[in-house]
Scaffold this motif. Structure first.
Motif, PDB file in Angstrom:
ATOM      1  N   GLU A 170       0.822  -1.204   0.000  1.00 27.26           N
ATOM      2  CA  GLU A 170       0.000   0.000   0.000  1.00 27.26           C
ATOM      3  C   GLU A 170       0.863   1.265   0.000  1.00 27.26           C
ATOM      4  O   GLU A 170       0.561   2.244  -0.696  1.00 27.26           O
ATOM      5  N   ALA A 171       1.968   1.200   0.797  1.00 29.02           N
ATOM      6  CA  ALA A 171       2.879   2.358   0.796  1.00 29.02           C
ATOM      7  C   ALA A 171       3.497   2.566  -0.584  1.00 29.02           C
ATOM      8  O   ALA A 171       3.621   3.698  -1.079  1.00 29.02           O
ATOM      9  N   LEU A 172       3.853   1.422  -1.189  1.00 28.22           N
ATOM     10  CA  LEU A 172       4.426   1.518  -2.531  1.00 28.22           C
ATOM     11  C   LEU A 172       3.403   2.037  -3.536  1.00 28.22           C
ATOM     12  O   LEU A 172       3.746   2.779  -4.462  1.00 28.22           O
ATOM     13  N   VAL A 173       2.136   1.638  -3.336  1.00 26.83           N
ATOM     14  CA  VAL A 173       1.087   2.136  -4.234  1.00 26.83           C
ATOM     15  C   VAL A 173       0.948   3.642  -4.098  1.00 26.83           C
ATOM     16  O   VAL A 173       0.843   4.379  -5.087  1.00 26.83           O
ATOM     17  N   GLU A 214       3.250   5.694  -2.948  1.00 22.62           N
ATOM     18  CA  GLU A 214       4.471   6.307  -3.494  1.00 22.62           C
ATOM     19  C   GLU A 214       4.456   6.289  -5.018  1.00 22.62           C
ATOM     20  O   GLU A 214       4.867   7.263  -5.680  1.00 22.62           O
ATOM     21  N   ASN A 215       3.922   5.171  -5.558  1.00 22.84           N
ATOM     22  CA  ASN A 215       3.833   5.079  -7.011  1.00 22.84           C
ATOM     23  C   ASN A 215       2.885   6.127  -7.571  1.00 22.84           C
ATOM     24  O   ASN A 215       3.140   6.749  -8.606  1.00 22.84           O
ATOM     25  N   ALA A 216       1.763   6.377  -6.858  1.00 19.64           N
ATOM     26  CA  ALA A 216       0.821   7.406  -7.308  1.00 19.64           C
ATOM     27  C   ALA A 216       1.478   8.792  -7.268  1.00 19.64           C
ATOM     28  O   ALA A 216       1.324   9.603  -8.194  1.00 19.64           O
ATOM     29  N   LEU A 256       4.702   9.391  -7.434  1.00 22.56           N
ATOM     30  CA  LEU A 256       5.698   9.429  -8.507  1.00 22.56           C
ATOM     31  C   LEU A 256       5.042   9.598  -9.873  1.00 22.56           C
ATOM     32  O   LEU A 256       5.588  10.267 -10.763  1.00 22.56           O
ATOM     33  N   LEU A 257       3.871   8.976 -10.037  1.00 25.35           N
ATOM     34  CA  LEU A 257       3.166   9.121 -11.306  1.00 25.35           C
ATOM     35  C   LEU A 257       2.730  10.569 -11.531  1.00 25.35           C
ATOM     36  O   LEU A 257       2.805  11.093 -12.649  1.00 25.35           O
ATOM     37  N   ARG A 258       2.263  11.209 -10.421  1.00 26.78           N
ATOM     38  CA  ARG A 258       1.899  12.620 -10.554  1.00 26.78           C
ATOM     39  C   ARG A 258       3.119  13.479 -10.901  1.00 26.78           C
ATOM     40  O   ARG A 258       3.054  14.353 -11.777  1.00 26.78           O
ATOM     41  N   GLU A 259       4.214  13.211 -10.199  1.00 25.76           N
ATOM     42  CA  GLU A 259       5.448  13.954 -10.509  1.00 25.76           C
ATOM     43  C   GLU A 259       5.907  13.681 -11.940  1.00 25.76           C
ATOM     44  O   GLU A 259       6.360  14.581 -12.650  1.00 25.76           O
TER      45      GLU A 259
END
Length: 385
Positions: free
Chosen positions: A129-132, A134-136, A138-141
Motif C-alpha cells: 500500500e505504501a508503494l502504491v 508512493e507510485n501514485a 511518482l506518477l503525478r510527478e
C-alpha cells in the motif's frame, strides 16, 4: 496440504469438474468442503491426488533418491531454507520413508511457516500500500515532468524551425551574393576584353588626376606670388612717390639688379593647356622637367621609356599626349621606335632631344628664350659701352 499445495483457482476448477458446474462457494467454504471430501476416497480426492502428483512430479522424483528418513528430513530442511515448501511438503509426506514422527514435525513446521507467511503477507501488504501511494505520487510527478518536457520540446521545436528559416534565408542571401559576384566578374571580363589596356588607362587616369591636383596647387601658389608681387609693386610705387628724386647710388643699384633678374618666360599659345609627354630622361630631373613644362602653360606627363614603367602603358600615354618629347639619350630602343612609329602614323608633333639636361629641354620647347637671352646680352654690352 490442500491450503499450501493447491491454488484456489485450481481447487475451484477441480470441484467444478466433480459438480459438473462452476463451484459457487466462497473461498473458505470451498477449502473446508475439499478438506472434508479428502477424509475418504472419492472422485474429488482422486482428482486432487492426481493433480498434486502431476504438479510436483519433478520434486517427487528427486525425493525418491532418499533411502532413509534422515535423508528425507535433510531434503525438507533444504527446501525450507530455500523458501519453496509446497512441492517438497507433498513429496515428503507421500514418501515411503516418512515416519509418523517426521510427518508430525513436518506439519508443525508447516503450521508455523503459514503463520509467518501470514505476518509477512500483512507486512508486505502494508508495504504494497505504501508503494502504491508512493507510485501514485511518482506518477503525478512524472506527469508534471512529462508536461514540462513536452512544453520544452515544443519550444525547442519552434526555435529550431525559426533557426531553419533563418538558415534558409541566409543561404538564399549568400546565393544571391555569389550570383551577383559571378555576374560582376563576367561583366568585368567582358569589359576587359572589349576595352584593351584598361589597366594602363586606369593608371594613366590616376596619374592625370594627380597631375591636375599638382597643377591646382601650383596655380594657387602662383596666385599667391602674384598677390605678393602686386603688393610689392604697390609699396614700391608708394615709396617712389614719397621720394621726389631717387639717389644716384640707389638708381645704379636698381639698374644693376635689373640686369641680373631672369628674363620673363613667354607662354607659348600653342602649348597652353596641352598635354606634353616626356619619354625618357634622367630620373633626378623629372621635377625640373615638370617645372619647365608648367612654366609654358602645359600639363606634364612622364614615362621613363621602359626602365621601370610598363611599355604597354606608353601607347596610352602617347594617345593622350598633344606633344611628345623624346629624350634619345636616356631611352630604350623599343621605346624609341615605338614613339617614332606612333608619331609618324598619327602625325603627332614629336621633338627629339639628345641631351637629357633641363636647359636643352627648355631651349627645345621655347627657342625664343635663347633669342631673348642673346638680345639682353647685346643690350647690356651697349649700355656698358
Amino acid at each position: 496440504m490442500i491450503g499450501v499445495c493447491l491454488p484456489l483457482s485450481v481447487l475451484r476448477k477441480l470441484v467444478g469438474k466433480v459438480l459438473d458446474r462452476a463451484a459457487p462457494l466462497e473461498d473458505y467454504d470451498l477449502h473446508v468442503g475439499a478438506v472434508n471430501a479428502c477424509s475418504s476416497r472419492n472422485r474429488l480426492s482422486e482428482l486432487l491426488q492426481d493433480e498434486l502428483d502431476r504438479r510436483y512430479a519433478t520434486v517427487i522424483r528427486r525425493y525418491k533418491a532418499a533411502k532413509t528418513s534422515e535423508a528425507l528430513e535433510s531434503l525438507w530442511q533444504e527446501a525450507v531454507d530455500e523458501g519453496d515448501v509446497a512441492g517438497p511438503f507433498w513429496a515428503a509426506l507421500t514418501h515411503p520413508r516418512c515416519t509418523p514422527a517426521l510427518e508430525l514435525a513436518l506439519c508443525r513446521e508447516m503450521h508455523m511457516l503459514q503463520h509467518q507467511a501470514g505476518a509477512t503477507t500483512r507486512v508486505e501488504r502494508s508495504r504494497f500500500e505504501a508503494l502504491v501511494q508512493e507510485n501514485a505520487t511518482l506518477l503525478r510527478e512524472l506527469g508534471k515532468v512529462q508536461e514540462r518536457c513536452t512544453r520544452l520540446v515544443t519550444e525547442k521545436t519552434r526555435e529550431l524551425e525559426r533557426l531553419r528559416q533563418d538558415l534558409m534565408q541566409a543561404r538564399a542571401t549568400l546565393l544571391c551574393r555569389d550570383t551577383t559576384i559571378a555576374c560582376l566578374r563576367s561583366d568585368l571580363a567582358e569589359i576587359r576584353e572589349t576595352v584593351p589596356e584598361l589597366e594602363a588607362r586606369l593608371q594613366l587616369k590616376r596619374k592625370l588626376a594627380a597631375e591636375k591636383a599638382h597643377t591646382k596647387a601650383l596655380e594657387q601658389q602662383l596666385a599667391a606670388l602674384r598677390q605678393e608681387l602686386s603688393r610689392a609693386q604697390s609699396e614700391l610705387a608708394a615709396s617712389r612717390r614719397r621720394q621726389n628724386e631717387p639717389e644716384p647710388s640707389s638708381c645704379a643699384a636698381t639698374c644693376s639688379s635689373a640686369r641680373h633678374l631672369p628674363p620673363p618666360v613667354t607662354i607659348e599659345p600653342e602649348l597652353l593647356d596641352k598635354t606634353i609627354l616626356c619619354v625618357g630622361g634622367r630620373s633626378g630631373n623629372i621635377t625640373d622637367y615638370r617645372g619647365v613644362i608648367e612654366r609654358i602653360g602645359g600639363r606634364f606627363v612622364h614615362h621613363d621609356g621602359g626602365l621601370e614603367d610598363n611599355l604597354g602603358q606608353l601607347d596610352a600615354n602617347l594617345a593622350a599626349a598633344d606633344l611628345v618629347i623624346c629624350q634619345t639619350g636616356c631611352i630604350s630602343h623599343k621605346a624609341y621606335w615605338r614613339v617614332k612609329d606612333h608619331c609618324k602614323r598619327t602625325g603627332k608633333r614629336c621633338v627629339f632631344v639628345d641631351n637629357p639636361s633641363v636647359s636643352a629641354l627648355a631651349r627645345t620647347l621655347f627657342p625664343r628664350l635663347e633669342e631673348n637671352e642673346t638680345a639682353k646680352d647685346a643690350t647690356d654690352d651697349a649700355s656698358s659701352q
